[in-house]
Scaffold this motif. Structure first.
Motif, PDB file in Angstrom:
ATOM      1  N   ILE A  61       0.979  -1.199   0.065  1.00 25.70           N
ATOM      2  CA  ILE A  61       0.001  -0.106   0.177  1.00 25.70           C
ATOM      3  C   ILE A  61       0.906   1.134   0.146  1.00 25.70           C
ATOM      4  CG2 ILE A  61      -1.688   1.529   1.513  1.00 25.70           C
ATOM      5  CD1 ILE A  61      -2.796  -1.495   2.286  1.00 25.70           C
ATOM      6  N   HIS A 106       0.497   3.878  -2.978  1.00 29.00           N
ATOM      7  CA  HIS A 106      -0.009   5.192  -3.016  1.00 29.00           C
ATOM      8  C   HIS A 106       0.757   6.236  -2.360  1.00 29.00           C
ATOM      9  CE1 HIS A 106      -3.980   3.615  -3.687  1.00 29.00           C
ATOM     10  NE2 HIS A 106      -3.795   2.698  -2.643  1.00 29.00           N
ATOM     11  N   PRO A 134      -7.020   1.018   1.705  1.00 32.98           N
ATOM     12  CA  PRO A 134      -7.808   0.708   0.728  1.00 32.98           C
ATOM     13  C   PRO A 134      -9.262   0.780   0.944  1.00 32.98           C
ATOM     14  CG  PRO A 134      -5.849  -0.697   0.861  1.00 32.98           C
ATOM     15  CD  PRO A 134      -5.897  -0.139   2.159  1.00 32.98           C
TER      16      PRO A 134
END
Length: 184
Positions: free
Chosen positions: A97, A101, A125
């Motif tokens: 993640i 991101h 998420p």
């Protein structure tokens, strides 16, 4: 891999380009020593271990992949992480993640190596799915909200957030929500 490092760790890693592959990983690990206590740095390191086969580059003298991985975990991962499958899974998710991101988190001004951000990154998420129309707000809230509040926000239990909630405010909010559910 080096372009990801430039994005994740705020620094110029172009000096790694001239080094042989066998020396890049130890130099990168030494350069990131200041983030050693952050769980997110361990998660990113684990992500690179999985994706780029970091143990193979770190220990080329070992031929057995399982032995390389074991030595890597013994040397770089905290014992509480390497011995728990659930924590290891969480660290893998957070590493992925964080890489995925990273740009949005940096634009929102989130310090991804802050100790308290790990749980929020784990719920990111879900928050992006729940609040798909407010992605910039979600990335800002990752850094602003406490883990307990952000998990409720990710579930959609907190439709809006205007600042930190005290425990009493959370209690009142939950009581109002339960009353509205009972009145249905």
């Amino acid at each position: 891999m080096l372009t990801d490092n430039n994005r994740i760790f705020d620094g110029d890693f172009s000096w790694l380009d001239g080094l042989p592959d066998r020396e890049k990983i130890p130099c990168l690990l030494a350069a990131t020593e200041r983030y050693k206590t952050s769980p997110v740095s361990h998660a990113v390191l684990l992500h690179y271990a999985e994706v780029d086969d970091l143990p193979r580059l770190q220990y080329p003298e070992l031929s057995d992949p399982a032995e390389r991985k074991k030595r890597f975990f013994d040397e770089y991962m905290p014992k509480r992480v390497s011995k728990s499958r659930q924590r290891l899974s969480d660290y893998r998710k957070v590493g992925s993640i964080t890489i995925q991101h990273h740009k949005e988190l940096m634009r929102a001004g989130v310090d991804i190596f802050h100790d308290d951000i790990f749980s929020n990154l784990l719920h990111l998420p879900d928050a992006l799915k729940t609040h798909a129309h407010k992605t910039e707000e979600v990335f800002r809230n990752v850094g602003l909200m406490k883990a307990r509040v952000f998990s409720k926000y990710a579930e959609g239990a907190l439709p809006e957030w205007h600042g930190p909630l005290s425990i009493f405010e959370e209690y009142l909010y939950e009581q109002e929500r339960l009353k509205s559910l009972l009145s249905l």
